[in-house]
Write an enzyme that holds these catalytic residues in place. Structure first.
Site, mmCIF file in Angstrom:
data_model
loop_
_atom_site.group_PDB
_atom_site.id
_atom_site.type_symbol
_atom_site.label_atom_id
_atom_site.label_comp_id
_atom_site.label_asym_id
_atom_site.label_seq_id
_atom_site.Cartn_x
_atom_site.Cartn_y
_atom_site.Cartn_z
ATOM 1 N N LYS A 129 27.856 -12.095 -13.877
ATOM 2 C CA LYS A 129 28.284 -10.707 -14.015
ATOM 3 C C LYS A 129 29.800 -10.641 -13.814
ATOM 4 O O LYS A 129 30.346 -11.382 -12.998
ATOM 5 C CB LYS A 129 27.573 -9.883 -12.930
ATOM 6 C CG LYS A 129 27.832 -8.389 -12.962
ATOM 7 C CD LYS A 129 27.046 -7.692 -11.859
ATOM 8 C CE LYS A 129 27.085 -6.180 -11.999
ATOM 9 N NZ LYS A 129 26.281 -5.504 -10.963
ATOM 10 N N SER A 204 23.517 -2.042 -13.076
ATOM 11 C CA SER A 204 24.805 -2.404 -13.615
ATOM 12 C C SER A 204 24.878 -3.851 -14.086
ATOM 13 O O SER A 204 25.775 -4.186 -14.836
ATOM 14 C CB SER A 204 25.884 -2.166 -12.567
ATOM 15 O OG SER A 204 25.717 -3.021 -11.462
ATOM 16 N N SER A 228 20.856 -2.492 -9.272
ATOM 17 C CA SER A 228 21.635 -3.118 -10.342
ATOM 18 C C SER A 228 21.227 -4.537 -10.734
ATOM 19 O O SER A 228 21.600 -5.011 -11.799
ATOM 20 C CB SER A 228 23.123 -3.087 -9.989
ATOM 21 O OG SER A 228 23.635 -1.784 -10.128
#
Lengths: 550, 550
Positions: A129, A204, A228
């Protein structure tokens, strides 16, 4: 340069990072809504490369460690498939196949010389990420203002994964601010769900969810402060773990609201199996992350905790005792999720396990409390970064961080923290009381992960199934269950909303639009029960037929 | 009633709680500065009772568990000696011998019936700092405003100690607000050091330090956010442990700045030996405190960690590698403390251990940062409690909580928390670098506990030796070393102050006034190394001749 030009320049740089020979005509190859066939159809990957990228991480590291596979070949295969992923679903914020192949080459040379792997992840590509710093690369986190800043050092987790032998090749997209469970920002726009472009990939860690679902990555690294890691896992039919705070190293990562400690964001993996999640967790723990990150508890992998579950399973007649609920009292899940929970419950019961109703304890209070914490600074942190570049806020931000809420002072935040601690202790008491009632230990509980199957864009509204668990800091493992089916998942009849948001969420259900969307549950254990909760999740996945067990 | 009357009423109630037949003429019996002879001189305790109260907790629980001693006898002995302690040094905020004897009787009855102890602390009296709630009793924490409020339930630690078999009989005094390392409040006034009434007993767990030094208690329970367990241990020639946050349960205790989580206050024991500290810690861990307090890490006593130290010791040629410093760069300790550190270093070297200089890493920054945290709300929390009753602030409060500092908002506290985390990680890096340089593991480091031996009243100014360790959340065990000696601990010649406060502290040194005052060091291990750091402290105590080892 205005923010639009800076963003456009970055978008172009990402596109250029894909070698010309890896570019394909996605629209022509995938005229319908799904991109899942693209790797096979594109002709870009050889049959061997398709097989490699379809493998589990556990298989790959075994073959890399025995010399059956070279890291360069594995890395090239994943780079190609990630390139396709980005072209299809727009998931990368950094793509660097050349660096990756150079790193893979070094690992192969090491293996050649020492006839041994450097560590437990030797040669395995891992996607990150775009919060994890990789030395020399940007970490924009989707903020225009943070473009053009190149990391002087790795994040602690990056460095430890590198030490364990992982290869880095891509950093994936996130929603602006991270505080949203869909993935859209002003730099590259929106990331799509590879199963259906009309669906969100979650957020996310949505770029991770999308790329791993597409098998452009085998293990992805996400973070979770309100769902997330878990929402993208759920929306992409993946397993994912939200470890408790203090288990995995977060130091030197980029973040929103850095320094906020009332509810900690945590980092953890998304993958296609519990075994791959475990591979990640054990490999990181072997590097003794507590020597590098002061927030990590010196707690190596406790095999004994996993073995307790195994011996319960081997004792015959099921052996697990699990609670379950299908509604948190705030928002009734859509019919596919209710069916998902019911499927898990009945499958476990059919296999002799003891499944008992679990009363969600004051989840309305919990969701409300964590909402105040998210918005504790009245959005100052986020909005000050937006002001730096002049870019506008994405529309969904205020769903999680309501800037109209007041900025808290010290005594107010202390009061919220006091309430949080009291609530956590009360919930532990509920757990004990329930056990006393039953006369047996409750190993974990089963709960909806979200109120909906993979949702259509701009529809994600209710974070409570995820965020109540963040407030508790309990370990949660997402288990993919099934897919929405318009033939069985009819609209609710005689639905009466519990809350205003309940009405909004339920109204959005459309059997046609959701048809085929992934459905998941979460398995929730107490704080720092990663070993035990993973073992339970593995058994549930196995019984559902969704976990490949060697 | 005005605050003076409420306070006077409480003071009287405490005095009345001492049975008339236990009252003595302290001034007549102890005409000089020390009260240490009072138990023997008073004639209140029988020889058996004197022997009981002079025993270690380890011995007492063994005899209680084998039926050699009855809890009623042990409890009565400690109640009598505690009554003397209060008359001499003014250390109790609650004294309840009747309740204690009733509890002891129940335990004896249990033993009689089951021929087995209820738990590892069966029948052992334990004294509690007046932050721990005991059902039915007041917990004023020295605030007038909090008098007259009676606890509806035990604190978690109280309940678990009770479950382990401990008997409660006294709750001891603290400084108003707790944020001071001396012990004075407007309810009962000042608590004295039993060795010399001109010296402070330390604080904030000063009542515990005084009562245990006097052997009116065998194990005391204190708390520490800036030295509050360790300073009273040091000033009373006791061992004490500041466990890392998350090891011992703090839930449902009363506190200042409740909900403040930037630097956690922690709870831990003070005692006459490391073995007694260990008895306390292991007994609490056996009750699985993580099932009751969400902040406690599920980490049972790790015997393996203690055994690593033991096997190093048995390997011959010393075996430990320890760093040391005698000055933190902010304030040079007084001569007795410098000699104390040197005594520990030379004793260890003489016994073959490897002792290397340790460079304190940015302790000025650490002390400054934690000071901002203590005062984060501009003293609002404390001053609002004072306003409730109208009582004035004690003079020392602003030494630790400077109300002239501004109240922080969310973004400011997040920035401090970010700095704290970065600092902790940097210090871990320093530790690793030092080890790399040496080519061996550093087990812990030795440091001054305070800049002074047991200090005269109203002189405690510099918290940095303690508070830098709180900021790091490292485990610290106090080891008593020696006593100040006017014959050898001469004033510093050619002293040049490092800082303004250094000048103030050094100017206060007077060989005559400090003669005989306890001198201690702290042994500091990394976070959550209670097993290891206790084992090292035990060895140091043994080599110094200050730890009785069975």
């Amino acid at each position: 340069m205005g923010w639009e030009e800076i963003a456009a320049d970055k978008k172009q740089r990402i596109e250029k990072s894909i070698p010309v020979e890896w570019r394909v005509d996605v629209a022509a190859l995938c005229p319908n809504d799904s991109f899942m066939d693209l790797p096979a159809k594109s002709g870009l990957l050889s049959p061997d490369e398709l097989a490699i990228t379809d493998s589990s991480a556990v298989d790959l590291v075994a073959k890399l460690a025995s010399g059956q596979l070279k890291s360069v070949d594995v890395t090239l295969a994943f780079c190609k498939r990630a390139a396709l992923a980005h072209q299809a679903v727009n998931c990368a914020l950094e793509f660097f196949p050349e660096l990756a192949l150079a790193q893979a080459k070094e690992l192969d040379d090491y293996y050649q010389k020492h006839k041994a792997p450097v560590g437990p992840l030797h040669g395995l590509p891992i996607s990150l990420k775009d919060q994890l710093r990789v030395k020399g690369l940007e970490t924009s986190m989707g903020y225009v203002a943070w473009l053009g800043k190149y990391a002087k050092e790795d994040s602690v987790l990056t460095a430890l994964l590198r030490k364990a032998g992982a290869v880095f090749y891509v950093k994936t997209s996130v929603p602006q601010s991270l505080m949203v469970c869909e993935t859209v920002n002003n730099v590259i726009g929106r990331t799509l769900n590879p199963r259906n472009k009309n669906w969100s990939c979650g957020g996310s860690s949505g770029g991770e969810g999308a790329i791993v679902a597409f098998r452009g990555g085998v293990i992805g690294v996400g973070t979770d402060i309100g769902g997330s890691i878990r929402v993208p896992s759920a929306f992409n039919f993946l397993y994912g773990i939200r470890p408790s705070h203090g288990r995995m190293p977060y130091a030197k990562m980029v973040n929103s609201m850095e320094g906020q400690e009332t509810v900690h964001s945590v980092v953890g993996p998304l993958a296609h199996s519990v075994d791959d999640l475990k591979l990640f967790v054990t490999s990181v723990l072997k590097q003794e992350p507590w020597e590098y990150d002061s927030k990590v508890i010196p707690l190596p992998w406790r095999q004994g905790e996993e073995d307790i579950v195994k011996s319960k399973l081997q004792s015959g007649g099921g052996g697990l005792t699990l609670g379950f609920y299908n509604c948190d009292g705030n928002v009734l899940p859509h019919p596919p999720i209710l069916r998902g929970v019911e499927t898990v419950v009945s499958t476990l019961k059919d296999n002799g396990h003891t499944i008992v109703p679990w009363q969600p304890y004051k989840h309305d209070f919990a969701v409300n409390l964590i909402g105040k914490i998210y918005a504790g600074d009245g959005g100052q942190d986020i909005f000050s970064v937006l002001r730096e570049s002049g870019e506008p806020a994405i529309p969904n931000i205020q769903d999680l961080v309501d800037p109209s809420l007041p900025r808290l002072d010290m005594n107010e935040i202390w009061e919220l923290q006091r309430q949080k601690w009291a609530y956590q202790c009360e919930y532990l008491e509920q757990w004990r009381l329930r056990e006393a009632e039953l006369g047996r230990e409750i190993d974990a509980f089963i709960a909806p992960m979200t109120a909906t199957a993979a949702i259509r864009h701009n529809q994600f509204r209710y974070y409570g199934y995820a965020s109540a668990i963040n407030l508790l800091d309990w370990t949660s493992v997402v288990v993919p269950v099934t897919f929405a089916d318009k033939a069985v998942d009819k609209k609710q009849t005689d639905f009466k909303p519990l809350t205003e948001i309940d009405g909004v969420v339920q109204a959005e259900y459309d059997p046609e639009a959701y048809h085929g969307a992934p459905v998941a549950v979460q398995i929730v254990g107490k704080r720092l029960t990663e070993e035990k909760t993973l073992a339970i999740a593995k058994e549930i996945g196995r019984l559902l037929g969704n976990e490949v067990t060697p």
